[in-house]
Write a protein that holds these residues in place. Structure first.
Motif, PDB file in Angstrom:
ATOM      1  N   ASP A 320     -37.978 -30.192  68.451  1.00  0.00           N
ATOM      2  CA  ASP A 320     -39.057 -31.117  67.500  1.00  0.00           C
ATOM      3  C   ASP A 320     -40.113 -30.979  68.743  1.00  0.00           C
ATOM      4  O   ASP A 320     -41.404 -31.561  68.238  1.00  0.00           O
ATOM      5  CB  ASP A 320     -37.852 -32.509  68.709  1.00  0.00           C
ATOM      6  CG  ASP A 320     -38.468 -33.426  67.859  1.00  0.00           C
ATOM      7  OD1 ASP A 320     -39.558 -33.550  66.355  1.00  0.00           O
ATOM      8  OD2 ASP A 320     -38.246 -34.610  68.584  1.00  0.00           O
ATOM      9  N   TYR A 321     -39.738 -30.585  70.302  1.00  0.00           N
ATOM     10  CA  TYR A 321     -40.850 -30.612  71.149  1.00  0.00           C
ATOM     11  C   TYR A 321     -41.755 -29.311  70.526  1.00  0.00           C
ATOM     12  O   TYR A 321     -42.810 -29.123  70.995  1.00  0.00           O
ATOM     13  CB  TYR A 321     -40.314 -30.487  72.627  1.00  0.00           C
ATOM     14  CG  TYR A 321     -39.685 -31.586  73.242  1.00  0.00           C
ATOM     15  CD1 TYR A 321     -40.702 -33.392  72.910  1.00  0.00           C
ATOM     16  CD2 TYR A 321     -39.105 -31.571  73.896  1.00  0.00           C
ATOM     17  CE1 TYR A 321     -39.978 -34.269  73.458  1.00  0.00           C
ATOM     18  CE2 TYR A 321     -37.933 -32.599  74.350  1.00  0.00           C
ATOM     19  CZ  TYR A 321     -38.665 -33.692  74.299  1.00  0.00           C
ATOM     20  OH  TYR A 321     -38.635 -35.002  74.875  1.00  0.00           O
ATOM     21  N   ASN A 330     -35.466 -31.123  58.948  1.00  0.00           N
ATOM     22  CA  ASN A 330     -35.440 -30.126  58.669  1.00  0.00           C
ATOM     23  C   ASN A 330     -37.065 -28.936  59.209  1.00  0.00           C
ATOM     24  O   ASN A 330     -37.539 -29.882  60.393  1.00  0.00           O
ATOM     25  CB  ASN A 330     -36.176 -29.609  57.232  1.00  0.00           C
ATOM     26  CG  ASN A 330     -34.684 -30.748  56.048  1.00  0.00           C
ATOM     27  OD1 ASN A 330     -33.888 -30.380  56.467  1.00  0.00           O
ATOM     28  ND2 ASN A 330     -35.592 -31.654  55.501  1.00  0.00           N
ATOM     29  N   LEU A 331     -37.281 -28.040  58.583  1.00  0.00           N
ATOM     30  CA  LEU A 331     -38.374 -26.813  59.369  1.00  0.00           C
ATOM     31  C   LEU A 331     -39.326 -27.311  59.369  1.00  0.00           C
ATOM     32  O   LEU A 331     -39.154 -27.427  58.099  1.00  0.00           O
ATOM     33  CB  LEU A 331     -37.760 -25.315  59.566  1.00  0.00           C
ATOM     34  CG  LEU A 331     -36.826 -24.853  59.930  1.00  0.00           C
ATOM     35  CD1 LEU A 331     -36.201 -23.158  59.838  1.00  0.00           C
ATOM     36  CD2 LEU A 331     -36.568 -24.471  61.276  1.00  0.00           C
ATOM     37  N   SER A 332     -40.178 -27.422  59.872  1.00  0.00           N
ATOM     38  CA  SER A 332     -41.573 -27.370  59.580  1.00  0.00           C
ATOM     39  C   SER A 332     -42.258 -26.049  59.045  1.00  0.00           C
ATOM     40  O   SER A 332     -41.383 -25.485  59.038  1.00  0.00           O
ATOM     41  CB  SER A 332     -42.396 -28.068  60.224  1.00  0.00           C
ATOM     42  OG  SER A 332     -42.685 -27.293  61.693  1.00  0.00           O
ATOM     43  N   ILE A 334     -44.592 -24.675  60.841  1.00  0.00           N
ATOM     44  CA  ILE A 334     -44.242 -24.268  62.001  1.00  0.00           C
ATOM     45  C   ILE A 334     -42.757 -22.937  62.142  1.00  0.00           C
ATOM     46  O   ILE A 334     -43.390 -22.095  62.614  1.00  0.00           O
ATOM     47  CB  ILE A 334     -44.855 -24.239  63.248  1.00  0.00           C
ATOM     48  CG1 ILE A 334     -46.470 -25.429  63.619  1.00  0.00           C
ATOM     49  CG2 ILE A 334     -44.933 -24.203  64.520  1.00  0.00           C
ATOM     50  CD1 ILE A 334     -47.172 -26.243  64.151  1.00  0.00           C
ATOM     51  N   GLY A 335     -42.032 -24.278  62.197  1.00  0.00           N
ATOM     52  CA  GLY A 335     -40.730 -23.559  62.366  1.00  0.00           C
ATOM     53  C   GLY A 335     -40.328 -22.556  61.365  1.00  0.00           C
ATOM     54  O   GLY A 335     -39.523 -21.544  61.537  1.00  0.00           O
ATOM     55  N   ILE A 336     -40.741 -22.518  60.340  1.00  0.00           N
ATOM     56  CA  ILE A 336     -40.248 -21.483  59.414  1.00  0.00           C
ATOM     57  C   ILE A 336     -40.935 -20.512  59.805  1.00  0.00           C
ATOM     58  O   ILE A 336     -40.425 -19.078  59.771  1.00  0.00           O
ATOM     59  CB  ILE A 336     -41.020 -21.934  58.279  1.00  0.00           C
ATOM     60  CG1 ILE A 336     -40.099 -23.280  57.201  1.00  0.00           C
ATOM     61  CG2 ILE A 336     -41.337 -20.573  57.175  1.00  0.00           C
ATOM     62  CD1 ILE A 336     -40.699 -23.685  56.014  1.00  0.00           C
ATOM     63  N   ILE A 337     -42.278 -20.342  60.000  1.00  0.00           N
ATOM     64  CA  ILE A 337     -43.097 -19.079  60.727  1.00  0.00           C
ATOM     65  C   ILE A 337     -42.450 -18.774  62.464  1.00  0.00           C
ATOM     66  O   ILE A 337     -41.999 -17.662  61.924  1.00  0.00           O
ATOM     67  CB  ILE A 337     -44.073 -19.268  61.486  1.00  0.00           C
ATOM     68  CG1 ILE A 337     -45.106 -19.681  59.815  1.00  0.00           C
ATOM     69  CG2 ILE A 337     -45.362 -18.314  62.538  1.00  0.00           C
ATOM     70  CD1 ILE A 337     -46.715 -20.288  60.231  1.00  0.00           C
ATOM     71  N   ILE A 338     -41.917 -19.476  62.699  1.00  0.00           N
ATOM     72  CA  ILE A 338     -41.356 -19.446  64.037  1.00  0.00           C
ATOM     73  C   ILE A 338     -39.614 -18.899  63.819  1.00  0.00           C
ATOM     74  O   ILE A 338     -39.451 -17.776  64.953  1.00  0.00           O
ATOM     75  CB  ILE A 338     -40.674 -20.220  65.158  1.00  0.00           C
ATOM     76  CG1 ILE A 338     -42.457 -21.019  65.796  1.00  0.00           C
ATOM     77  CG2 ILE A 338     -40.106 -20.417  66.267  1.00  0.00           C
ATOM     78  CD1 ILE A 338     -41.694 -22.314  66.250  1.00  0.00           C
ATOM     79  N   SER A 339     -39.555 -19.192  62.638  1.00  0.00           N
ATOM     80  CA  SER A 339     -37.750 -18.506  62.002  1.00  0.00           C
ATOM     81  C   SER A 339     -37.604 -17.179  61.964  1.00  0.00           C
ATOM     82  O   SER A 339     -36.951 -16.179  62.169  1.00  0.00           O
ATOM     83  CB  SER A 339     -37.254 -19.837  61.382  1.00  0.00           C
ATOM     84  OG  SER A 339     -37.913 -19.106  60.486  1.00  0.00           O
TER      85      SER A 339
END
Length: 611
Positions: A320-321, A330-332, A334-339
């Motif tokens: 979250d941070y 859910n994955l944002s 940015i989260g999708i790219i990080i994954s």
């Protein structure tokens, strides 16, 4: 079909060996040819087959095959040395072959990278096929598979990552969760998610392998599923040490020698006091030895380990941070790219930020060097001073992250110039050649990943002031949760997130064994270890202004109150901060019997923090 490259032994069947019949393969037909690659079996295959038949797991082979045909899920319970991790995946591969792989291949998860590799190598040998073809493995930053792979070993986190692009794991007909008793976060998540996937895929089979103490929990979780219990060839005899000596290693060594002298033939397993404990509350590894209960000791004897539910909550908070989650959890974007980047979330976010700050080349090096094993060799006795002098040549005034770039750059230059072998150069400078080679491989893999997901890769510009500033910004984008301040000018650092005091590691650029650089007041650190001498590793200087620029507002608001936070607050809002201090002073001057007024004043102070 792949061409097998076996040993020099002739591919003939020994007359003294019984040719395997229906007892060996329930799903096979032509047993003179290897059903997985169509080539004749080698003589080594039959030698290993006899060893396999002697394993305790072979007693339940028919029972397992029948349960696999008629059930979506089954649990296999057994201790070590039963052969479950090598034989059951092979039987599952035969099951998928019988259906011509219409429903997919076989994947078997492990909690340890090296175990995944070792098991894949062993099973490829037993199946008489080439590693990387019919049998392969996948671990972070390394894949040894092909389109021919029908059985794949992988770490549990890699299979979990795969679910992001294939939510129902439709590439697989059988999924084996090995070492379920280890209770890693990834394994626990997989066990929960697979329960839902089974509802959508009636053809899928899930096999869970665990030690006996975990069996009842699994049965309670999944309901009525078949349980196959493996017999151990010989129960282990437990010997406890009664020594009160604090030097547990030598006490254990003396006990092992005594067992060797007085007991019969057999193996000895020693459980030493361990410090592999992660404290989620302070985001640190603890090396403080702590006593365990008899129950914990019994569980450890069964190769089991405890679980910490706080780890999952801390992981979600961290995501979250990092802005990797949206408002629904859910994955944002940015989260999708990080994954897609095979690094831990903080390092992946820092690498992603480097694309914005035009320092991708440098961050690729930092990420690779920190992901690989430490490149610093432990010097031989009496050579500590020489090692420090050699390492000092690479030290960078900006900090340890920049020092790692210097070391990698010198290593690559040595490889290019070829005037001296890289191994000899590493030896001369007390550096680990294999670790640097691993870092080089990881960097190449990360570069390929960025190209695949179409992220820009800037040209290297290491050494300029602008580049140094951009590297610090990129690091802060991922590691803003790992900030400390020198409170007295002598190297006693206060960690803002949990108020612990720490020292810089002696081998750091700012450590005690380095030359006397000016100690920075504010630092970013990569790793913190809770021990007798709490140490921060891989430390670089930052400015509080840079921290305030890169840290999310709500993270700063959630920091516990401290003098360091007040300093930052004063930089961020001098007028509001001064007003808060005045109201706090007024609150302390109120009579002790005016509790309500004091409470009101303190509440006003709390509301003055940035929101």
């Amino acid at each position: 079909m792949s061409e097998r490259n076996n040993s020099a032994e002739p591919d003939v069947y020994p007359e003294s060996e019984e040719c395997p019949g229906e007892d060996s393969f329930a799903f096979g037909e032509d047993l003179e040819l290897n059903q997985f690659d169509g080539l004749p079996f080698s003589s080594r295959y039959y030698t290993l087959l006899e060893e396999r038949r002697a394993l305790p797991v072979w007693k339940v082979k028919r029972e397992f095959e029948d349960a696999l045909v008629h059930n979506q899920m089954l649990i296999v319970s057994g201790t070590a040395k039963t052969g479950r991790s090598t034989q059951i995946p092979q039987w599952c591969a035969e099951f998928c072959l019988s259906a011509q792989y219409q429903h997919g291949m076989v994947v078997c998860t492990q909690t340890n990278q090296q175990q995944a590799i070792d098991l894949a190598l062993r099973v490829a040998d037993e199946m008489d096929v080439n590693i990387g073809h019919e049998v392969g493995y996948t671990i972070p930053l390394e894949t040894c598979c092909s389109s021919d792979t029908v059985l794949r070993y992988c770490t549990d986190d890699m299979l979990l990552r795969e679910m992001m692009s294939d939510p129902f794991l439709e590439h697989y007909g059988v999924i084996i969760i090995d070492q379920a008793h280890e209770r890693t976060v990834s394994t626990d998540l997989l066990l929960g998610l697979l329960k839902d996937i089974l509802l959508h895929r009636s053809e899928l089979r899930v096999v869970v392998l665990a030690v006996p103490p975990m069996t009842n929990k699994l049965l309670n979780h999944y309901g009525s599923v078949p349980l196959i219990s493996l017999e151990t060839s010989r129960p282990a005899e437990v010997v406890h040490s009664n020594s009160g000596n604090k030097d547990y290693f030598y006490s254990a060594l003396r006990l092992v020698l005594e067992i060797h002298r007085t007991k019969g033939d057999g193996d000895v397993v020693v459980f030493l006091a361990s410090a592999q404990v992660y404290n989620p509350r302070i985001r640190a590894n603890s090396e403080v030895l702590q006593p365990i209960s008899q129950c914990q000791a019994d569980t450890r004897k069964q190769l089991s380990g405890p679980t910490d539910p706080e780890s999952l909550m801390q992981a979600l908070e961290e995501l979250d941070y990092l802005a990797a989650l949206d408002d629904d959890g859910n994955l944002s974007e940015i989260g999708i790219i990080i994954s897609e980047i095979p690094l831990d979330p903080q390092m992946a976010k820092a690498l992603l930020a480097s694309c914005e700050f035009d320092c991708v080349s440098e961050m690729l090096t930092i990420a690779a060097m920190l992901t690989a094993p430490s490149c610093f060799l432990e010097p031989p006795a009496g050579m500590t001073h020489e090692a420090v002098q050699c390492h000092r040549k690479f030290q960078h005034p900006e900090g340890d992250h920049f020092t790692l770039i210097n070391i990698y750059g010198a290593f690559k230059q040595t490889q290019r110039e070829q005037y001296l072998s890289a191994e000899k150069w590493c030896q001369d400078y007390f550096l680990d050649y294999s670790a640097l080679k691993t870092a080089d491989d990881i960097r190449s893999e990360l570069t390929d990943t960025l190209i695949r997901i179409e992220l820009p890769i800037s040209e290297p510009s290491f050494g300029t002031k602008t580049n140094a500033l951009n590297i610090r910004r990129a690091l802060l984008a991922g590691f803003f949760m790992q900030i400390a301040r020198d409170v007295d000018g002598s190297g006693n650092y206060f960690i803002l997130t949990h108020k612990h005091m720490a020292q810089v590691h002696p081998l750091s650029s700012y450590g005690a064994q380095s030359h006397k650089l000016r100690l920075p007041q504010w630092v970013l650190f990569h790793e913190y270890t809770l021990s007798e001498n709490n140490c921060m590793r891989t430390v670089s200087e930052i400015s509080p202004q840079q921290f305030l620029q890169m840290a999310p507002v709500y993270f700063f608001y959630n920091l516990p109150s401290s003098e360091s936070k007040d300093i930052l607050q004063d930089m961020l809002d001098p007028v509001g901060s001064r007003k808060c201090k005045d109201e706090k002073q007024k609150a302390t001057s109120i009579s002790t019997d005016a509790n309500s007024g004091c409470t009101k004043a303190l509440q006003t102070y709390d509301r003055c923090a940035i929101q």
